[in-house]
Design an enzyme around this catalytic site. Structure first.
Site, PDB file in Angstrom:
ATOM      1  CG  ASP A 317     -12.812   2.360  20.816  1.00 35.81           C
ATOM      2  OD1 ASP A 317     -12.292   1.827  19.824  1.00 35.81           O
ATOM      3  OD2 ASP A 317     -12.470   2.104  21.978  1.00 35.81           O
ATOM      4  CG  ASP A 514     -10.567   5.829  21.454  1.00 36.38           C
ATOM      5  OD1 ASP A 514     -10.362   5.394  20.308  1.00 36.38           O
ATOM      6  OD2 ASP A 514     -11.062   5.144  22.364  1.00 36.38           O
TER       7      ASP A 514
END
Length: 614
Positions: A317, A514
């Site tokens: 990420d 996430d």
């Protein structure tokens, strides 16, 4: 599920007590010791025996269950009852601890990321509001969303202006402006003004439900890792059984001494009992996990350690993982004829009146520069545009290009900022300059990416941020594959594509958004500074939130697997020597005990050395 766990725990506790009381005390008369051992064996080994039987019916018998079943039944046949029960006990304890940790993690992930609302505040025709269950809301209802509340259901703003915190959905910290006609997603937090939102999707179809479903589906799709001991037993088990059968039959046919050679074959099965193997591999993983924890890397189980050695791509990420997730003033560019300090001081003076993250970063930067700020008056904050105020007798505008256009201020030809948000400043109706504010790379990010690439592993990035911002970070760090403007469910799909392209994938993230992709990755890793849901969903947690922990974890995985293989080779080597000695008539059951217990002790020493490696 809870009933099954309770039943498994009950059989483990009772079976262990029966075994220990029978083996270590004189409370059980000798005449009842065999029945007691059988009871303990069945309580502890029922699952192993059942799995072995089912695999035989499926014509796939050769795994660790069959190995333990054959060896322990052989131990019973020659009267070595404690050895048989002990093997089942060691196996059950290890499985119980592993299953407990996995189930606890899954439950906490689901609870942590569940942002589904219980109720909405429905706006009635007379202007009053009524609290109704969110599941009963229908398309066309108008929900009143107060400051600090989450958007309960996907919809369209019919009244009001505000800034929405969408970080739970996209992972990006910059608030998003919304006004009449704007589409809004459930799960976003309303930060500045009351909104009236017309529902366009019921609860079952809204974003918050989709995120929760994405986690569950991703976990279901997560590849099942073929455990090392299972792979090994497919070779070891048939070999042991074949040798034992040959030992019992061939010499007996030649000599006629059936009793002697059958006894010898059963002794061979006891010597081949996998107790040392069952212990040696987990010991290696425990030591590797302990060594990792000393470096601030928390593995939640041995499976993650094993799978890391097969990783083909590490996927990151962006915000909060590769970058710090904060805002800093990156550049101040005054217009011709103006001083940088004057422009920045006027802008910071105005931004004192706002709680926007970008405004706070400007004020903090002014304090670091030691600037004395003026007191703004007649402050007007225009949602999604910026601020207007009077400072020291000057009309000052600070905001984005929309604010400049709104006041019909022409901007000079400027190169777009390579990375970050642009804040334009106008003083007394004239363009005065711009400030570029951006997130910052973590200090160790570039070296960490380089270290991962040197291992022959592809690096990739999945982010909800713009393509331009993602490309900039990739260019600075050397990341190979970049995919931007992704929602949580998009990340899961992209992860599957990366897996097809590069093989097993490790995902490193930090936000609630996430959680689905962490659950779906072959190995999910979270920064400890991130959201609780990400930490709970991950297989690995980096306690110090450093990118450099990723190549360290990969290195520790390789070292752990190397020691595990050393232990297996050593255990099998000693066991092989004892087997040969047994056939030659030189090894007794004491030799068999050393082949298990002694080797296990030496494997402990070999494994523990990892804890002292620097």
């Amino acid at each position: 599920m809870e009933e099954e766990e309770g039943g498994a725990l009950w059989t483990l506790v009772v079976g262990t007590l029966v075994f220990l009381i029978t083996y270590l005390t004189d409370l059980v008369p000798e005449a009842f010791s065999l029945p007691a051992y059988i009871v303990a064996y069945l309580l502890l080994g029922y699952c192993v025996l059942r799995e072995a039987a089912e695999n035989i019916l499926k014509r796939q018998p050769f795994d660790e269950n069959f190995l333990m079943a054959v060896a322990t039944i052989g131990a019973f046949a020659i009267g070595d009852y404690p050895e048989a029960v002990a093997v089942m006990l060691f196996s059950r304890v290890g499985e119980a601890l592993e299953e407990r940790a996995v189930n606890r993690s899954r439950k906490q992930v689901a609870a942590a990321i569940d942002m589904r609302p219980d109720v909405i505040h429905r706006l009635m025709e007379d202007g009053s509001t009524v609290e109704v269950p969110a599941r009963d809301a229908v398309i066309g209802d108008v929900a009143v969303v107060r400051v600090g509340d989450r958007i309960p259901l996907d919809g369209v703003v019919v009244s009001g202006d505000s800034l929405l915190d969408t970080s739970a959905l996209t992972g990006e910290p910059v608030p998003v402006a919304c006004h009449e006609g704007s589409e809004v997603m459930s799960g976003s937090i309303n930060t500045t003004g009351v909104l009236h939102v017309k529902v366009t999707k019921p609860l079952a179809e809204s974003m918050v439900t989709k995120i929760l479903e994405s986690v569950e589906k991703a976990a279901a799709r997560k590849p099942k890792i073929d455990r090392f001991i299972t792979r090994f037993s497919r070779i070891y088990t048939p070999a042991v059984v074949a040798i034992a059968a040959a030992t019992a039959i061939i010499p007996s046919l030649v000599t006629g001494q059936w009793h002697y050679w059958i006894y010898t074959a059963l002794t061979f099965l006891v010597i081949s009992c996998p107790c040392a193997l069952v212990l040696s591999v987990p010991l290696s993983f425990f030591a590797g996990i302990g060594a990792a924890s000393k470096q601030g890397i928390l593995f939640k189980g041995g499976i993650a350690v094993e799978q890391l050695k097969n990783i083909g791509a590490v996927v990151f990420d962006k915000t909060g993982t590769i970058t710090k997730g904060n805002f800093v003033v990156h550049e101040v560019r005054p217009a011709d004829g103006r001083r940088e300090e004057d422009v920045f001081r006027l802008c910071a003076s105005v931004e004192q009146a706002s709680n926007h993250p970008i405004a706070r970063s400007v004020v903090e930067a002014s304090e670091q520069r030691g600037l004395t700020l003026g007191t703004p008056s007649k402050v007007e904050e225009i949602a999604g545009h910026g601020l207007k105020a009077i400072v020291e007798g000057h009309d000052v505008l600070c905001g984005n290009q929309k604010l400049m256009d709104r006041h019909q201020l022409a901007l000079p030809s400027l190169e777009a900022a390579e990375y970050g948000a642009e804040l334009f400043i106008a003083v007394d109706g004239q363009y005065a300059g711009r400030i570029v504010i951006s997130d910052t790379l973590k200090e160790d990010a570039v070296d960490a990416i380089k270290a991962i690439s040197s291992l022959g592993i592809t690096t990739a990035m999945l982010t909800g941020d713009s393509q331009q911002a993602a490309d900039y970070i990739a260019s600075k760090t050397g990341i190979d594959d970049v995919r931007a403007k992704l929602l949580p469910q998009d990340k899961v799909r992209q992860l599957d594509e990366l897996r097809k392209q590069y093989g097993s994938v490790m995902f490193v993230g930090d936000g609630i958004n996430d959680a689905p992709v962490l659950a779906g990755a072959d190995v999910g890793a979270a920064m400890n500074s991130g959201a609780d849901a990400a930490v709970e969903a991950a297989d690995v947690v980096f306690m110090h939130s450093k990118v450099s922990a990723v190549p360290k974890a990969l290195h520790l995985s390789k070292e752990t697997m190397k020691i595990a293989k050393q232990n297996v080779v050593f255990a099998l080597g000693v066991k092989g020597l004892v087997m040969v000695a047994g056939f030659a008539g030189f090894a007794s059951m004491w030799g068999a005990v050393f082949a298990d217990s002694g080797v296990a002790a030496l494997c402990v020493l070999n494994s523990v050395r990892m804890l002292y490696n620097k």
